[in-house]
Motif scaffolding. Structure first.
Motif, PDB file in Angstrom:
ATOM      1  N   HIS A 198       0.888  -1.225  -0.102  1.00 23.85           N
ATOM      2  CA  HIS A 198       0.190   0.040   0.048  1.00 23.85           C
ATOM      3  C   HIS A 198       1.063   1.273  -0.092  1.00 23.85           C
ATOM      4  CE1 HIS A 198      -3.248  -2.657   0.437  1.00 23.85           C
ATOM      5  NE2 HIS A 198      -2.981  -2.897   1.676  1.00 23.85           N
ATOM      6  N   TRP A 199       1.564   1.447  -1.050  1.00 20.11           N
ATOM      7  CA  TRP A 199       2.522   2.516  -1.316  1.00 20.11           C
ATOM      8  C   TRP A 199       2.154   4.090  -1.182  1.00 20.11           C
ATOM      9  CZ3 TRP A 199       7.171   0.770  -0.910  1.00 20.11           C
ATOM     10  CH2 TRP A 199       7.371  -0.506  -1.231  1.00 20.11           C
ATOM     11  N   ALA A 200       0.727   4.282  -1.637  1.00 20.65           N
ATOM     12  CA  ALA A 200       0.202   5.653  -1.282  1.00 20.65           C
ATOM     13  C   ALA A 200      -0.154   5.818  -0.016  1.00 20.65           C
ATOM     14  CB  ALA A 200      -1.269   5.770  -2.325  1.00 20.65           C
ATOM     15  N   GLU A 201      -0.721   4.990   0.609  1.00 20.29           N
ATOM     16  CA  GLU A 201      -1.144   5.077   2.115  1.00 20.29           C
ATOM     17  C   GLU A 201       0.109   5.349   2.872  1.00 20.29           C
ATOM     18  OE1 GLU A 201      -3.484   2.947   5.768  1.00 20.29           O
ATOM     19  OE2 GLU A 201      -3.608   1.994   3.761  1.00 20.29           O
ATOM     20  N   ALA A 202       1.133   4.344   2.720  1.00 23.21           N
ATOM     21  CA  ALA A 202       2.540   4.529   3.301  1.00 23.21           C
ATOM     22  C   ALA A 202       2.979   6.004   3.262  1.00 23.21           C
ATOM     23  CB  ALA A 202       3.575   3.356   2.818  1.00 23.21           C
ATOM     24  N   ALA A 203       3.109   6.447   1.926  1.00 18.07           N
ATOM     25  CA  ALA A 203       3.620   7.776   1.580  1.00 18.07           C
ATOM     26  C   ALA A 203       2.955   8.934   2.376  1.00 18.07           C
ATOM     27  CB  ALA A 203       3.398   8.007   0.023  1.00 18.07           C
ATOM     28  N   GLN A 204       1.706   8.848   2.466  1.00 15.72           N
ATOM     29  CA  GLN A 204       0.648   9.783   3.265  1.00 15.72           C
ATOM     30  C   GLN A 204       1.213   9.895   4.592  1.00 15.72           C
ATOM     31  OE1 GLN A 204      -3.269   8.683   2.146  1.00 15.72           O
ATOM     32  NE2 GLN A 204      -3.047   9.611   0.077  1.00 15.72           N
ATOM     33  N   LEU A 205       1.184   8.644   5.274  1.00 20.07           N
ATOM     34  CA  LEU A 205       1.508   8.529   6.621  1.00 20.07           C
ATOM     35  C   LEU A 205       3.082   9.071   6.954  1.00 20.07           C
ATOM     36  CD1 LEU A 205       0.323   5.001   7.398  1.00 20.07           C
ATOM     37  CD2 LEU A 205      -0.313   6.761   8.644  1.00 20.07           C
ATOM     38  N   LEU A 206       3.872   8.593   6.085  1.00 23.20           N
ATOM     39  CA  LEU A 206       5.290   9.264   6.255  1.00 23.20           C
ATOM     40  C   LEU A 206       5.147  10.935   6.054  1.00 23.20           C
ATOM     41  CD1 LEU A 206       7.212   6.459   4.541  1.00 23.20           C
ATOM     42  CD2 LEU A 206       7.479   6.946   6.821  1.00 23.20           C
ATOM     43  N   GLU A 207       4.350  11.363   5.218  1.00 21.57           N
ATOM     44  CA  GLU A 207       4.331  12.796   4.894  1.00 21.57           C
ATOM     45  C   GLU A 207       3.629  13.565   6.029  1.00 21.57           C
ATOM     46  OE1 GLU A 207       3.001  12.678   1.157  1.00 21.57           O
ATOM     47  OE2 GLU A 207       4.943  12.374   0.219  1.00 21.57           O
ATOM     48  N   GLN A 208       2.567  12.756   6.969  1.00 21.75           N
ATOM     49  CA  GLN A 208       2.134  13.195   8.145  1.00 21.75           C
ATOM     50  C   GLN A 208       3.143  13.104   9.217  1.00 21.75           C
ATOM     51  OE1 GLN A 208      -1.775  11.260   9.101  1.00 21.75           O
ATOM     52  NE2 GLN A 208      -1.042  10.780  10.922  1.00 21.75           N
ATOM     53  N   VAL A 209       4.144  12.371   9.276  1.00 26.96           N
ATOM     54  CA  VAL A 209       5.131  12.273  10.190  1.00 26.96           C
ATOM     55  C   VAL A 209       6.081  13.657  10.086  1.00 26.96           C
ATOM     56  CG1 VAL A 209       7.100  11.215  11.198  1.00 26.96           C
ATOM     57  CG2 VAL A 209       5.183   9.872  10.631  1.00 26.96           C
ATOM     58  N   LEU A 210       6.306  14.055   8.755  1.00 24.75           N
ATOM     59  CA  LEU A 210       7.251  15.026   8.390  1.00 24.75           C
ATOM     60  C   LEU A 210       6.624  16.198   8.967  1.00 24.75           C
ATOM     61  CD1 LEU A 210       8.619  13.629   5.082  1.00 24.75           C
ATOM     62  CD2 LEU A 210      10.106  14.212   7.044  1.00 24.75           C
TER      63      LEU A 210
END
Length: 284
Positions: free
Chosen positions: A123-135
């Motif tokens: 689930h690459w899109a969801e993972a990217a969104q979570l990481l950008e939320q962290v950032l």
């Protein structure tokens, strides 16, 4: 890895508990206060007995649902699930750990691991969104470099080249400009980011097909040559970051056919395992 600096201490007089562990072919009974039970789970994990560690965390969360340490149990059970490559269960545990977290830093750590678990499911899109939320909220330099690099890998897997490269370059720049001592002595994520820039260009090189007529083929060859030079330049820059692992990885594709590198999965994070002996959770 970075952890919260909040000090947490279990009451030495906390009551004992019986935990009944379902072993599938029988039961096992463990008795002790919460500190001793957590130690039991940690000993099992350290011995590589992931199934037993999971059973202890299952029992702790089931029998002590109002425990003040349920975020720790959920977080550590998520790490155990990752070791068992059960990414779906790990993601659920990190969602719970984030919901129960007592500090913003702990919540961001749970989000980061949730992203790794989602990536493990593809689930690459969801993972990217979570990481950008962290950032959007992370202020620890080492975690920012790591999250930037991981977000870039996710965007690369989605073929969002420009966004991926922005993440990678931001990670490298932060490493270069930071005065954080931990980050200066641990350049592996910045090296990975620089490597991934080369990998992305190598992947784009491999994706350019030569097409007729000859005029179009000439443009395609020019574009392939451009991607090749950028890939080789990025791999050479990786070597200069002076991280042995990624310097070695970059040395091969820099002299071989591009496109051989892969970003098929996010690497595991350095786990932040909460133990009975380090409840102060000092930054490692």
């Amino acid at each position: 890895a970075c952890a919260s600096r909040q000090r947490v201490a279990l009451d030495a007089a906390s009551p004992s508990h019986f935990l009944v562990l379902d072993k599938g072919v029988g039961i096992d009974v463990v008795m002790g206060d919460e500190r001793e039970l957590l130690d039991e789970a940690l000993r099992a994990a350290e011995a590589g007995d992931w199934l037993r560690a999971r059973r202890v965390y299952d029992a702790l969360l089931s029998d002590l649902p109002e425990s003040a340490w349920r975020d720790i149990y959920a977080y550590n059970r998520g790490l155990v699930a990752m070791a068992l490559e059960d990414h779906r269960a790990a993601a659920r545990d990190f969602v719970a750990a984030a919901a129960w977290a007592r500090t913003d830093a702990d919540r961001r750590d749970a989000w980061l691991h949730q992203a790794i678990a989602r990536a493990g499911q593809g689930h690459w899109a969801e993972a990217a969104q979570l990481l950008e939320q962290v950032l959007s909220a992370e202020d620890r330099p080492a975690r920012r470099v790591e999250a930037r690099t991981r977000a870039g890998i996710c965007r690369q897997r989605l073929h969002q080249w420009k966004v991926a490269e922005r993440h990678y370059r931001a990670a490298v720049t932060l490493q270069q400009e930071s005065h954080d001592l931990y980050l200066r002595h641990h350049p592996e994520w910045a090296a990975r980011a620089q490597y991934q820039i080369g990998d992305a260009y190598a992947e784009r090189f491999g994706g350019i097909a030569l097409r007729l007529p000859l005029e179009r083929m000439g443009r395609d060859l020019d574009e392939k040559a451009h991607m090749l030079l950028k890939a080789q330049n990025a791999f050479l820059r990786t070597i200069r970051v002076r991280d042995a692992t990624w310097a070695l990885a970059a040395g091969y594709p820099a002299h071989a056919a591009p496109g051989t590198a892969s970003a098929d999965a996010l690497p595991p994070a350095h786990p932040i395992v909460y133990t009975a002996d380090i409840f102060d959770r000092d930054a490692l």
